[in-house]
Design a protein around this motif. Structure first.
Motif, PDB file in Angstrom:
ATOM      1  N   LYS A 216      -7.648  12.731 -19.753  1.00 16.71           N
ATOM      2  CA  LYS A 216      -8.202  11.501 -20.313  1.00 16.71           C
ATOM      3  C   LYS A 216      -7.087  10.523 -20.692  1.00 16.71           C
ATOM      4  O   LYS A 216      -7.231   9.303 -20.519  1.00 16.71           O
ATOM      5  CB  LYS A 216      -9.029  11.828 -21.553  1.00 16.71           C
ATOM      6  CG  LYS A 216     -10.360  12.473 -21.270  1.00 16.71           C
ATOM      7  CD  LYS A 216     -11.439  11.430 -21.088  1.00 16.71           C
ATOM      8  CE  LYS A 216     -12.814  12.069 -21.028  1.00 16.71           C
ATOM      9  NZ  LYS A 216     -13.885  11.075 -20.836  1.00 16.71           N
ATOM     10  N   VAL A 217      -5.996  11.054 -21.212  1.00 17.18           N
ATOM     11  CA  VAL A 217      -4.866  10.192 -21.568  1.00 17.18           C
ATOM     12  C   VAL A 217      -4.363   9.453 -20.334  1.00 17.18           C
ATOM     13  O   VAL A 217      -4.110   8.245 -20.379  1.00 17.18           O
ATOM     14  CB  VAL A 217      -3.737  11.026 -22.208  1.00 17.18           C
ATOM     15  CG1 VAL A 217      -2.462  10.197 -22.335  1.00 17.18           C
ATOM     16  CG2 VAL A 217      -4.167  11.533 -23.588  1.00 17.18           C
ATOM     17  N   ARG A 218      -4.217  10.172 -19.233  1.00 24.63           N
ATOM     18  CA  ARG A 218      -3.745   9.535 -17.998  1.00 24.63           C
ATOM     19  C   ARG A 218      -4.774   8.539 -17.458  1.00 24.63           C
ATOM     20  O   ARG A 218      -4.425   7.476 -16.955  1.00 24.63           O
ATOM     21  CB  ARG A 218      -3.420  10.601 -16.955  1.00 24.63           C
ATOM     22  CG  ARG A 218      -2.198  11.442 -17.309  1.00 24.63           C
ATOM     23  CD  ARG A 218      -1.773  12.363 -16.175  1.00 24.63           C
ATOM     24  NE  ARG A 218      -0.496  12.984 -16.470  1.00 24.63           N
ATOM     25  CZ  ARG A 218      -0.347  14.185 -17.035  1.00 24.63           C
ATOM     26  NH1 ARG A 218      -1.426  14.902 -17.343  1.00 24.63           N
ATOM     27  NH2 ARG A 218       0.843  14.672 -17.289  1.00 24.63           N
ATOM     28  N   GLU A 219      -6.042   8.895 -17.575  1.00 24.95           N
ATOM     29  CA  GLU A 219      -7.113   8.005 -17.089  1.00 24.95           C
ATOM     30  C   GLU A 219      -7.101   6.672 -17.828  1.00 24.95           C
ATOM     31  O   GLU A 219      -7.327   5.616 -17.224  1.00 24.95           O
ATOM     32  CB  GLU A 219      -8.469   8.697 -17.269  1.00 24.95           C
ATOM     33  CG  GLU A 219      -9.656   7.848 -16.870  1.00 24.95           C
ATOM     34  CD  GLU A 219     -10.990   8.507 -17.227  1.00 24.95           C
ATOM     35  OE1 GLU A 219     -12.018   7.800 -17.186  1.00 24.95           O
ATOM     36  OE2 GLU A 219     -10.995   9.712 -17.566  1.00 24.95           O
ATOM     37  N   HIS A 220      -6.822   6.725 -19.121  1.00 23.87           N
ATOM     38  CA  HIS A 220      -6.896   5.513 -19.939  1.00 23.87           C
ATOM     39  C   HIS A 220      -5.513   4.969 -20.311  1.00 23.87           C
ATOM     40  O   HIS A 220      -5.404   4.142 -21.217  1.00 23.87           O
ATOM     41  CB  HIS A 220      -7.698   5.799 -21.212  1.00 23.87           C
ATOM     42  CG  HIS A 220      -9.141   6.111 -20.963  1.00 23.87           C
ATOM     43  ND1 HIS A 220     -10.063   5.146 -20.631  1.00 23.87           N
ATOM     44  CD2 HIS A 220      -9.816   7.292 -20.972  1.00 23.87           C
ATOM     45  CE1 HIS A 220     -11.251   5.705 -20.458  1.00 23.87           C
ATOM     46  NE2 HIS A 220     -11.132   7.002 -20.666  1.00 23.87           N
TER      47      HIS A 220
END
Length: 538
Positions: A216-220
Motif C-alpha cells: 500500500k505504501v508503494r501504491e500511494h
C-alpha cells in the motif's frame, strides 16, 4: 445474531481505548473488535516513545517558552502546506492547537499521567518554518504507561460490565441498512475463518493507517518523489493494511491524502522480528556524518536530524541505492543515539528517574552495547580501515572506497579543528543551534573530530527508510463523523486516530510538527464520544 451494542469500536489502539473509556463514562454499551491478540492490546501506542506536541503548558512556561495557539497554528500551516480544499484538515489543526492544553495535557494529568519536566525541540524546519519553539513533551512512562493506564481505567470502571473486547477478529466489511451504518462483519483469522456480524447504533473506525502494508505504501507513494525505494522496512504493523479504509470507501466514505505519510530515514532491521521486514526506527545522531551507498557524504547540504524528517525521507528516496550509512564514534553514540519507542527506553518506560538521569549524564552505553550485540547493521571497529572492510562485508561487495571515505571524514574533522569561529559547515551550524536549547544540549555532543583517538571505537550504521504513520485517511468533520465526497456525514459511522489522518482525513497536511499523533488520537476519540453522547439516533 449477536447482541446489539450502543457503540462498536474497530481497533484497540489508544484511540479505541480512549473512545471506549469516554463512552462507558456515558453509560453506553461498547464492543471493541481487535485483529491482534490480547497481549498486544494498545497497538503501536504501547510501543511508542510517548511524545506529544502540546501548546502553552505549565512546563513550557516554567522553562520560559512563550507558546500560544496562534504561534502553533502559524507553525502548523507552514509545515502542512494545505491546499485550497483542505477545509476539515485546517479545522482540525485549529482544534488541536486550541484544545491540546485542556483536553490532552490537563485531562491526562487528572488521570494520573504526567510528562517529564523538559520540552524537546523537534522538527524546527529547514526550508519552511516548523516548530518555532520547543513543544515536544514526553510522557513519563512512554506510550506503554499511557496504554497501561487506560487498560486499568477500563478494567476497574464501575461500568466495566458495559465493555466487551473481542480479539483476533478481522473486520472485513461494514453493514449498511437504509443509508446508515449499523454494524460490521468480521473474520476469525486463526480458526475456521467463520464470518460473524456485529450490530450497534454507532461504529467507530480506529484501525490505524496503511503504512503496515509496504504494498500500500508503494501504491500511494507521493508521486513527485518518483518511485518508492526498492527496500523499505516496516515500522508500523502488518495489520495496518487499509482493509477497513476500503470498506468505508465502498459504503460512500471519502478517503483523502493517502499519499501523505510520516516515514523515518533511519531504520534498521529489528533484531527480533515479529513479521517480514520488521524494522526499528533509530533517532539518528546529529553529530554523525551521513553517507550514501558508496561512502560519499550526502550533500551538498548535509543531512541532519531534528529539522525536517520529511525532507530527509525525500532525499533518501531519490538516491541510487535504497540504503545509507551513518558514521560516528562511541562518544557520539553514547550521548546522542536513541531508538524510538518504549522497548529500548526502559528507564523512561519503567519510570526509573535516577537511572534515566545517569544515562543522560554519563551516556547510554547500555543501548550502544545492546545494538552492537544484536544488530549486524550496527558495526563497531577500532579504526577506519577495519570499519570499511566490515561495511563492505555486510554489503557483500566493495562499493565503499576506503580512501574516499577517509577523505570525506578528514575534511569534516579538519573544519572542526580550525576552531569554533571558523566552523564553515552547515552541519556544525545546526549542531550549534541545537545545543543552544538546554534540553537538546545534554543530548548533543560538542563538536569534536570523528576520528579523534579518544572518542573511539568507530561505528557505522546501515540505514533504510522505515514506514510509520499515515498522515491521510478517512475524511471526518469536527465530530469525527465520516464524510462522503460531498462533505455530508454518513449516519452511524465515525473514524478516529490515524484512521482519520488524526482528524479531517489529514490534519497534518504534508508534514507533521511531530508529536501530533498520540494527542491526535486522544482528541479525535473524545470528539467522537462527545458527538454520540445522549444521541442514539444520530
Amino acid at each position: 445474531m449477536n447482541a446489539k451494542h450502543d457503540v462498536i469500536i474497530i481497533g484497540a489502539g489508544i484511540a479505541g481505548l480512549v473512545a471506549a473509556y469516554e463512552c462507558i463514562n456515558q453509560g453506553k454499551t461498547v464492543l471493541i473488535l481487535d485483529r491482534n491478540t490480547e497481549e498486544h492490546l494498545g497497538g503501536l501506542a504501547k510501543l511508542s516513545f510517548g511524545g506529544m506536541a502540546l501548546i502553552g503548558t505549565p512546563i513550557q512556561k516554567r522553562l520560559g517558552i512563550k507558546d500560544t495557539p496562534e504561534i502553533a497554528l502559524d507553525d502548523w500551516f507552514s509545515f502542512a502546506d494545505f491546499g485550497p480544499n483542505d477545509h476539515f484538515p485546517k479545522l482540525w489543526a485549529e482544534q488541536y492547537v486550541n484544545e491540546s492544553l485542556g483536553q490532552v495535557y490537563h485531562w491526562l494529568g487528572s488521570l494520573g499521567l504526567n510528562f517529564f519536566p523538559v520540552v524537546n525541540w523537534v522538527e524546527r524546519g529547514l526550508y519552511k518554518r516548523g516548530n518555532s519553539v520547543p513543544r515536544y513533551h514526553v510522557l513519563w512512562g512512554t506510550g506503554y504507561r499511557l496504554v497501561e493506564r487506560f487498560v486499568a481505567l477500563l478494567k476497574n470502571h464501575k461500568q466495566t460490565k458495559n465493555l466487551k473486547i473481542i480479539f483476533e477478529h478481522k473486520v472485513t466489511d461494514l453493514i449498511k441498512e437504509n443509508g446508515r451504518i449499523v454494524g460490521c462483519i468480521t473474520e476469525q483469522e486463526k480458526t475456521d475463518k467463520t464470518n460473524l456480524s456485529f450490530y450497534a447504533d454507532h461504529v467507530m473506525v480506529a484501525t490505524g493507517g496503511i503504512t503496515g502494508s509496504l504494498e500500500k505504501v508503494r501504491e500511494h507513494w507521493y508521486k513527485p518523489w518518483g518511485k518508492a525505494p526498492k527496500e523499505m522496512l516496516n515500522g508500523s504493523h502488518p495489520f495496518a493494511d487499509g482493509i477497513v479504509h476500503d470498506a468505508v470507501k465502498k459504503h460512500g466514505g471519502n478517503l483523502t491524502h493517502l499519499d501523505k505519510m510520516w516515514n523515518y530515514a533511519a531504520g534498521i532491521p529489528n533484531p527480533k522480528p515479529e513479521f517480514e521486514a520488521h524494522g526499528l526506527s533509530l533517532i539518528p545522531c546529529k553529530s554523525a556524518l551521513w553517507f550514501d551507498h558508496s561512502g560519499r557524504r550526502i550533500g551538498p547540504e548535509p543531512m541532519v536530524t531534528g529539522f525536517d524528517t520529511n525532507e530527509l525521507c525525500r532525499r533518501i528516496s531519490g538516491l541510487e541505492k535504497p540504503y545509507t550509512w551513518q558514521i560516528l564514534n562511541w562518544r557520539i553514540a553514547a550521548k546522542e543515539l536513541a531508538v524510538s519507542g518504549s522497548e529500548h527506553n526502559p528507564m523512561i518506560r519503567d519510570r526509573k528517574l535516577f537511572m534515566f538521569l545517569k544515562e543522560i549524564l554519563l551516556g547510554n552505553h547500555r543501548l550502544v552495547r545492546q545494538l552492537e550485540k544484536e544488530s549486524d547493521h550496527f558495526i563497531v571497529a577500532n579504526n577506519l580501515r577495519e570499519l570499511t572492510d566490515k561495511m563492505n562485508a555486510l554489503n557483500g561487495d566493495k562499493s565503499i572506497d576506503y580512501e574516499a571515505l577517509k577523505k570525506e571524514i578528514t575534511q569534516y574533522d579538519d573544519v572542526i579543528r580550525r576552531g569554533k569561529g571558523l566552523w564553515n559547515d552547515d552541519q556544525l551550524r545546526r549542531i550549534q543551534h541545537a545545543r543552544a536549547w538546554r534540553s537538546d544540549r545534554v543530548r548533543t555532543c560538542a563538536p569534536k573530530p570523528i576520528l579523534h583517538p579518544s572518542a573511539g571505537p568507530l561505528i557505522a550504521i546501515k540505514l533504510r527508510l522505515i514506514t510509520r504513520k499515515s498522515l491521510g485517511g478517512i475524511q471526518t468533520d469536527l465530530d469525527s463523523r465520516v464524510l462522503d465526497p460531498l462533505g455530508s456525514p454518513i449516519p452511524g459511522l465515525y473514524a478516529i486516530g490515524e484512521a482519520a489522518g488524526f482528524g479531517g482525513g489529514g490534519t497534518s497536511g504534508f508534514k507533521s510538527l511531530e508529536g501530533t499523533f498520540l494527542s491526535g488520537c486522544i482528541l479525535t476519540a473524545k470528539a467522537a464520544a462527545k458527538s454520540i453522547k445522549g444521541n442514539i439516533s444520530n
